[in-house]
Design a protein around this motif. Structure first.
Motif, PDB file in Angstrom:
ATOM      1  N   UNK A  54     -21.034  29.154   7.481  1.00 23.46           N
ATOM      2  CA  UNK A  54     -21.124  27.874   8.143  1.00 23.46           C
ATOM      3  C   UNK A  54     -21.634  26.841   7.279  1.00 23.46           C
ATOM      4  N   UNK A  55     -21.769  27.137   5.836  1.00 22.45           N
ATOM      5  CA  UNK A  55     -22.251  26.236   4.877  1.00 22.45           C
ATOM      6  C   UNK A  55     -21.543  24.794   5.004  1.00 22.45           C
ATOM      7  N   UNK A  56     -20.371  24.840   4.839  1.00 21.57           N
ATOM      8  CA  UNK A  56     -19.546  23.615   5.105  1.00 21.57           C
ATOM      9  C   UNK A  56     -19.629  23.130   6.285  1.00 21.57           C
ATOM     10  N   UNK A  57     -19.604  23.789   7.498  1.00 21.82           N
ATOM     11  CA  UNK A  57     -19.634  23.048   8.652  1.00 21.82           C
ATOM     12  C   UNK A  57     -20.957  22.501   8.930  1.00 21.82           C
ATOM     13  N   UNK A  58     -22.254  22.961   8.265  1.00 19.43           N
ATOM     14  CA  UNK A  58     -23.724  22.207   8.484  1.00 19.43           C
ATOM     15  C   UNK A  58     -23.451  20.907   7.737  1.00 19.43           C
ATOM     16  N   UNK A  59     -22.523  20.891   6.455  1.00 17.48           N
ATOM     17  CA  UNK A  59     -22.499  19.815   5.705  1.00 17.48           C
ATOM     18  C   UNK A  59     -21.826  18.620   6.280  1.00 17.48           C
ATOM     19  N   UNK A  60     -20.706  19.029   6.923  1.00 18.94           N
ATOM     20  CA  UNK A  60     -20.173  18.338   7.905  1.00 18.94           C
ATOM     21  C   UNK A  60     -20.820  17.525   8.844  1.00 18.94           C
ATOM     22  N   UNK A  61     -21.570  18.464   9.444  1.00 19.77           N
ATOM     23  CA  UNK A  61     -22.478  17.734  10.668  1.00 19.77           C
ATOM     24  C   UNK A  61     -23.358  16.939  10.248  1.00 19.77           C
ATOM     25  N   UNK A  62     -23.859  17.088   9.146  1.00 25.63           N
ATOM     26  CA  UNK A  62     -25.220  16.168   8.499  1.00 25.63           C
ATOM     27  C   UNK A  62     -24.220  14.701   7.914  1.00 25.63           C
ATOM     28  N   UNK A  63     -23.220  14.913   7.410  1.00 24.19           N
ATOM     29  CA  UNK A  63     -22.390  13.906   6.954  1.00 24.19           C
ATOM     30  C   UNK A  63     -22.028  12.890   8.217  1.00 24.19           C
ATOM     31  N   UNK A  64     -21.554  13.524   9.199  1.00 20.59           N
ATOM     32  CA  UNK A  64     -21.124  13.163  10.397  1.00 20.59           C
ATOM     33  C   UNK A  64     -22.532  12.008  10.903  1.00 20.59           C
ATOM     34  N   UNK A  65     -23.457  12.939  11.243  1.00 17.23           N
ATOM     35  CA  UNK A  65     -24.633  12.019  11.579  1.00 17.23           C
ATOM     36  C   UNK A  65     -24.955  10.917  10.675  1.00 17.23           C
ATOM     37  N   UNK A  66     -24.651  10.777   9.491  1.00 12.63           N
ATOM     38  CA  UNK A  66     -25.023   9.494   8.788  1.00 12.63           C
ATOM     39  C   UNK A  66     -23.609   8.585   8.635  1.00 12.63           C
ATOM     40  N   UNK A  67     -22.883   8.922   9.454  1.00 13.48           N
ATOM     41  CA  UNK A  67     -21.844   8.145   9.738  1.00 13.48           C
ATOM     42  C   UNK A  67     -20.799   7.912   8.190  1.00 13.48           C
ATOM     43  N   UNK A  68     -20.653   8.946   7.682  1.00 12.17           N
ATOM     44  CA  UNK A  68     -19.806   8.874   6.595  1.00 12.17           C
ATOM     45  C   UNK A  68     -18.457   8.976   6.806  1.00 12.17           C
ATOM     46  N   UNK A  69     -17.915   9.462   8.067  1.00 14.92           N
ATOM     47  CA  UNK A  69     -16.577   9.320   8.497  1.00 14.92           C
ATOM     48  C   UNK A  69     -16.606   9.038  10.092  1.00 14.92           C
ATOM     49  N   UNK A  70     -15.313   8.875  10.555  1.00 12.56           N
ATOM     50  CA  UNK A  70     -15.253   8.376  11.848  1.00 12.56           C
ATOM     51  C   UNK A  70     -14.473   9.582  12.821  1.00 12.56           C
ATOM     52  N   UNK A  71     -14.033  10.306  12.270  1.00 14.43           N
ATOM     53  CA  UNK A  71     -13.021  11.435  12.806  1.00 14.43           C
ATOM     54  C   UNK A  71     -13.107  12.641  12.083  1.00 14.43           C
ATOM     55  N   UNK A  72     -12.843  13.687  12.635  1.00 20.03           N
ATOM     56  CA  UNK A  72     -12.748  15.370  12.395  1.00 20.03           C
ATOM     57  C   UNK A  72     -11.486  15.685  13.114  1.00 20.03           C
ATOM     58  N   UNK A  73     -10.605  16.472  11.926  1.00 19.87           N
ATOM     59  CA  UNK A  73      -9.349  17.018  12.450  1.00 19.87           C
ATOM     60  C   UNK A  73      -9.442  18.434  12.050  1.00 19.87           C
ATOM     61  N   UNK A  74      -9.094  19.656  13.051  1.00 20.12           N
ATOM     62  CA  UNK A  74      -9.185  20.956  12.966  1.00 20.12           C
ATOM     63  C   UNK A  74      -7.708  21.375  13.294  1.00 20.12           C
TER      64      UNK A  74
END
Length: 510
Positions: A54-74
C-alpha cells in the motif's frame, strides 16, 4: 479537473476475473478519452505481488489531503487499497470528506454526480459484502454438520460452510401453525398450551438435542415469554437482524411470514420497521420535555385542557407572563409548528454551507485558520528556543562556581516548567487547528447531522433527543410566541461562520 489513477497487482477481495495492471490502465485510458474535462496528472500503482502492499496508496492519500488533485479514478473498488477498512478510511472518511471525488469504472460510481446518501449506501454495501465473506470463510473452517448459534433462531438450521439458513423441517409445520394462530388473534398462552400438547420441544432443548448436548436441565414446556421472543424476531420474515432486532439485510433465507404480517402482530405494532416494542405510549406525551424553557430560565409547563383536549404551554414562574392574574398559556401546536419551521431553516442552511464547502469556500477558510495558527506556533517555538539559550549562561555560572548546586537545580526546574507550559501551548494550537479543519469541512458534525435530517410527520421524543438541545420560548402579550432553537451540534455550527456564502455577510444566518 485534475485527476489521478490508482492500480494494484492483487485485489483485496477474491474478485471474479482478475485484472492486470495493464488492463486496469487500459480501462482508465478509455474512460479519460471519453471525458475530456479530466486531466490525468499522475498514476499511482502498487506493483508488489503482496496483498498488504500500500505504499503508492498511502502516497496518493497524502497528496489528496494536500489537494494536489481533485479526483481519483480506479478500474474496480476491489483494486483500490490493501483492504476495505483502509479504503473506507482513506477514500470515504478522509478524501471524499475533503472534497476529493472518486470514480469507480466497474460499478459506475461517480461521486461528482452521486448524492451523499448514494455514496454512503455504496460503502455500506461494500462493508456488508466484506463482512459476509469473512463469516463465510469462518464457517467453512468449522467442518461439516449443523451449527446453531444465537443468530440461528428456532425453526432454522445452517450447515457449516454455508452462508444461508434453511428451514428445520422437524419443527417448521408447528412454527408455521403458531404464527398463523397468533395472526388470527389467539392468545400466546393458548398457543403455548397447544405446542406442549403436540410434544414440540422448546427452543433451547431442541437446539441442544440437535447439537448432541445434554438438555436434561432445560425446561420442557413452552411459555409465553418464549413465544414472544419468536413473534418479535424479524428473522422469520427472511431478513437478517442484529441483537437489537434491527434489520440489516433482507431476502436472506426462506421466510415463515411476510414482512406485513410480522408488523401487524400485536407485539410489534408500536414502532417502525427496525424498532419493535410493546411499550405503551409515553405517560407524558410532551415531546419537548426537558428541552423547552422560557426566557426567564425556567422550564415551560405542559398542560392538557380537560374540556377541550388542547395541549398548552405556560410559564409558572415568570411574572412578566401574567394576563389578568392568570398564567399566560400558548397552544402547544403553535410552538411545535415553529420548531419544525426552524429545523427546516437549519436544513436549508446546511445544504447551502455544504455546497459552499464543496465549491472551495471551506478550503479558503481553512487556509486562513492555518495561517493564523502558524503565526501562533512560530511565536511559541521562538519562546522555546529562547528558553534553550537561557540555560547556557546558567550552566556556565554553575561550572564557574558562581552559584551553588541547589540554586542551579532550582533555576533549572523553573526553566523546565516554563518549557513544559510552552510545549502544552504548542500542542493545544495543533489540536485546535485539527478541530478547525474538521469544522470547516464536510466532516463538521452539524453538517453530518443535518444531512441525515428528514422532516417527521410530527415531533416525538426520540427525534427531539437526536437533534435539539434546547428550545427557548419568548411568550408575547398578544398570545404569540417567538422561539430560539439550539441544536445538539450548535458549537460546530458557530464555527462555520468563517465560511463566506453568497448572499450573506457572515456565511450563516442569524
Amino acid at each position: 479537473m485534475k485527476c489521478v489513477s490508482y492500480t494494484r497487482t492483487l485485489p483485496w477481495k477474491n474478485h471474479q476475473g482478475e485484472l492486470t495492471i495493464a488492463e486496469q490502465n487500459q480501462r482508465i485510458a478509455a474512460y479519460l478519452a471519453e471525458h475530456k474535462e479530466l486531466d490525468l496528472q499522475k498514476k499511482y500503482s502498487d506493483r508488489k505481488n503482496d496483498e498488504k502492499a500500500r505504499t503508492a496508496f498511502d502516497q496518493m492519500t497524502n497528496d489528496g489531503v494536500e489537494r494536489k488533485f481533485d479526483c481519483i479514478i480506479v478500474a474496480s473498488m476491489y483494486y483500490c487499497g490493501s483492504d476495505f477498512p483502509a479504503v473506507r478510511q482513506a477514500i470515504k472518511e478522509t478524501l471524499y470528506a475533503a472534497g476529493i471525488d472518486l470514480i469507480v469504472l466497474d460499478e459506475g460510481l461517480d461521486t461528482r454526480t452521486a448524492s451523499r446518501k448514494e455514496v454512503e449506501d455504496y460503502f455500506e454495501a461494500k462493508r456488508c459484502e466484506m463482512h459476509a465473506e469473512i463469516m463465510f470463510a469462518w464457517r467453512r473452517k468449522q467442518g461439516a454438520g449443523f451449527r446453531l448459534t444465537n443468530s440461528v433462531p428456532f425453526g432454522y438450521l445452517r450447515r457449516n460452510g454455508e452462508s444461508n439458513m434453511i428451514k428445520d423441517e422437524e419443527v417448521a409445520p408447528y412454527l408455521s401453525e403458531a404464527f398463523s394462530r397468533y395472526e388470527s388473534g389467539q392468545k400466546m398462552r393458548n398457543i403455548a398450551k397447544w405446542l406442549n400438547e403436540q410434544g414440540v420441544d422448546p427452543p433451547m432443548k431442541h437446539k441442544k438435542r440437535i447439537l448432541g448436548k445434554s438438555y436434561d436441565a432445560e425446561p420442557d414446556q413452552w411459555t409465553t415469554d418464549m413465544l414472544r421472543c419468536l413473534f418479535r424476531n424479524p428473522t422469520y420474515t427472511g431478513a437478517t437482524a442484529n441483537g437489537s432486532r434491527q434489520i440489516i439485510a433482507e431476502n436472506c433465507h426462506e421466510p415463515y411470514i411476510t414482512k406485513e404480517q410480522f408488523y401487524a402482530f400485536p407485539c410489534n405494532m408500536r414502532e417502525g420497521e427496525n424498532k419493535i416494542s410493546i411499550r405503551k405510549s409515553y405517560k407524558k406525551p410532551n415531546p419537548l420535555a426537558k428541552h423547552i424553557v422560557c426566557t426567564c430560565g425556567h422550564a415551560l409547563c405542559w398542560h392538557k385542557d380537560k374540556r377541550t383536549g388542547e395541549e398548552l404551554f405556560y410559564c409558572r414562574y415568570c411574572r412578566a407572563h401574567k394576563e389578568n392574574g392568570k398564567n399566560l398559556k400558548v397552544p402547544a401546536a403553535t410552538i411545535y409548528k415553529k420548531v419544525m419551521a426552524a429545523l427546516e431553516l437549519e436544513h436549508l442552511e446546511e445544504e447551502k454551507l455544504a455546497a459552499a464547502i464543496q465549491q472551495g469556500a471551506g478550503k479558503k477558510a481553512i487556509e486562513g485558520v492555518r495561517a493564523k495558527k502558524s503565526l501562533q506556533m512560530k511565536s511559541v517555538l521562538a519562546e522555546m528556543k529562547m528558553e534553550q539559550f537561557r540555560r547556557v549562561p546558567l550552566y556556565e555560572s554553575y561550572m564557574a562556581n558562581e552559584i551553588i548546586e541547589e540554586q542551579y537545580h532550582a533555576e533549572l526546574m523553573d526553566y523546565e516548567e516554563a518549557h513544559r507550559k510552552l510545549n502544552e501551548q504548542l500542542t493545544a494550537i495543533m489540536e485546535d487547528t485539527l478541530v478547525w479543519e474538521r469544522a470547516l469541512s464536510l466532516r463538521n458534525p452539524w453538517i453530518q447531522q443535518m444531512a441525515q435530517y428528514k422532516t417527521p410527520e410530527e415531533l416525538d421524543r426520540n427525534f427531539v433527543k437526536k437533534y435539539i438541545e434546547q428550545v427557548t420560548v419568548t411568550l408575547l402579550d398578544d398570545g404569540q410566541v417567538e422561539i430560539s432553537l439550539t441544536m445538539k451540534t450548535d458549537e460546530w455550527k458557530q464555527m462555520l461562520s468563517r465560511i463566506e456564502v453568497e448572499g450573506t455577510d457572515s456565511g450563516t444566518k442569524e
